[in-house]
Design an enzyme around this catalytic site. Structure first.
Site, PDB file in Angstrom:
ATOM      1  N   HIS A 156       0.829  -1.171  -0.164  1.00 32.28           N
ATOM      2  CA  HIS A 156      -0.117  -0.052  -0.001  1.00 32.28           C
ATOM      3  C   HIS A 156       0.921   1.299   0.096  1.00 32.28           C
ATOM      4  CE1 HIS A 156      -3.756   2.083  -0.104  1.00 32.28           C
ATOM      5  NE2 HIS A 156      -4.261   1.612   1.197  1.00 32.28           N
ATOM      6  N   ASP A 366     -12.785 -10.755 -15.489  1.00 34.18           N
ATOM      7  CA  ASP A 366     -13.026 -12.162 -16.214  1.00 34.18           C
ATOM      8  C   ASP A 366     -11.664 -12.565 -16.705  1.00 34.18           C
ATOM      9  OD1 ASP A 366     -14.146 -14.297 -17.415  1.00 34.18           O
ATOM     10  OD2 ASP A 366     -15.648 -13.402 -18.393  1.00 34.18           O
TER      11      ASP A 366
END
Length: 430
Positions: A156, A366
């Protein structure tokens, strides 16, 4: 539930990073006192697959290697506090989940169980040593039912949730046969003046001696459907302080107000006089011209709204304070190109972190066997509220992290439950 590690590999970019790009200058300096790696995990759950696991594995590795050529800092390392784009590679772990079916795990929504899907639950020294230097760790968890959970654990300090969302989307596009990924801006140092985004937060903790890792925190998911959000915006936006509320302002003010309303004043938790709402701001769309949404980096700033803990709750006023805090920080950044320095006047405050990634394309990932049925964050070590997208694109999912006592009051508060409901996965195909 038992997690068995099947393999640990290093995936390198399919094309080497040019020499002139190997010294990466991150937006946020790495020497901010929190160590070389601040892990931020997110899990993508996919329904049962009929495809062979070996073919899936090969497909994911090959497409990840190609994607890393565009997001090359992910393949680097943190060396002595410096981000080195040395093509060392991202860690790629594959596990077999034994004991629980994915459908049961998803329906329970138990963060303690989800944490077992985090990378590097093995105890080998080789894994732990490598993990401490990597900027990206991916763990593919295969369930016996055929379901797959892909855990992305990113540094992060290097990037934010927006970068990660578009990275996974790009990875899926390449897995689908895309030849290249457009508009990935990796070096933003010429546009932004790097600043220590965490300096203000660090000053908050130092002033008030807060425990950054309080015990007994729990994270739970709640749903705000579109109709309830519209009703909430109308209710809160009818006051004198602020009209035309955004979705985030409404939900942030509402959750803060419910927390204040249920505060057990005089206890250790609420000897404070105000809530310090620490709000993450995505800078990509705040500049002119705006940066592409998939720009690489921790391109976020923090605004802090001071919300008084009063007996009388005025949601409109709370929303106005959230709005003003964000506007002030963005305006200051545009004029000065940086924000820095300690935060003052927040003695005796209770910190809650707010972020909104509900418009990020997490559910577009996907890889060739359908979109995710569920996206989940994991319980953080701070009080937090994060707005997430839903798999049908309707409404907002709020991931809320509070103490056990505070969460119990939330789950029993009639006003809160009139707008938000505990998350239930309605999609049957698991």
């Amino acid at each position: 539930m038992e997690i068995k590690i099947m393999s640990v590999e290093i995936i390198k970019p399919s094309s080497p990073t040019p020499a002139h790009l190997r010294n990466h200058k991150p937006f946020v300096p790495s020497d901010i006192g929190y160590g070389d790696f601040i892990p931020a995990p997110i899990i993508h759950f996919y329904s049962a697959q009929s495809k062979d696991a070996m073919k899936i594995s090969s497909h994911l590795k090959m497409s990840l290697s190609k994607t890393l050529t565009y997001y090359y800092p992910f393949a680097g390392q943190v060396i002595d506090g410096v981000f080195d784009c040395n093509d060392h590679g991202a860690i790629f772990i594959e596990t077999q989940v034994v004991g629980d079916e994915m459908s049961k795990l998803v329906k329970k929504r138990d963060n303690n169980l989800f944490k077992q899907l985090l990378p590097l639950k093995g105890d080998t020294q080789e894994i732990s040593t490598t993990y401490s230097k990597a900027n990206l760790v991916v763990q593919i968890n295969y369930f016996s039912c055929g379901g797959i959970a892909i855990t992305i654990c990113y540094n992060h300090i290097l990037v934010d949730g927006t970068t990660t969302a578009y990275f996974v989307k790009s990875w899926a596009e390449i897995a689908h046969g895309a030849n290249d990924i457009k508009d990935v801006v990796v070096d933003c140092s010429s546009i932004y003046t790097p600043y220590d985004a965490y300096a203000s937060l660090r000053s908050l903790y130092e002033q008030n001696r807060w425990d950054y890792s309080p015990t007994e925190l729990v994270g739970k998911h709640f749903m705000f459907d579109s109709e309830k959000i519209a009703a909430l915006r109308e209710k809160i936006g009818s006051g004198p302080y602020l009209n035309h509320l955004t979705r985030f302002e409404s939900i942030a003010a509402f959750i803060s107000g419910v927390l204040i309303k249920n505060a057990d004043r005089g206890t250790h938790e609420f000897t404070s006089k105000q809530i310090a709402a620490v709000i993450a701001i995505n800078l990509r769309n705040k500049v002119n011209p705006p940066l592409p949404p998939q720009s690489f980096g921790c391109l976020a700033m923090t605004a802090i709204a001071k919300l008084p803990i009063n007996k009388e709750i005025d949601y409109n006023y709370l929303a106005a304070e959230v709005h003003k805090s964000v506007k002030n920080v963005v305006d200051q950044y545009k004029s000065n190109m940086h924000v820095d320095g300690p935060v003052k006047g927040l003695e005796n405050s209770t910190v809650i972190h707010f972020s909104d990634i509900s418009r990020m394309p997490f559910y577009e990932a996907d890889f060739g066997w359908g979109k995710p049925i569920l996206i989940s964050l994991l319980s953080l070590n701070v009080k937090a509220v994060c707005l997430l997208p839903t798999n049908n694109g309707v409404g907002v999912e709020a991931f809320i992290v509070l103490t056990k006592e505070e969460m119990a009051k939330f789950e029993q508060d009639p006003e809160f439950l009139s707008y938000a409901k505990p998350f239930v996965l309605k999609r049957a195909r698991l």
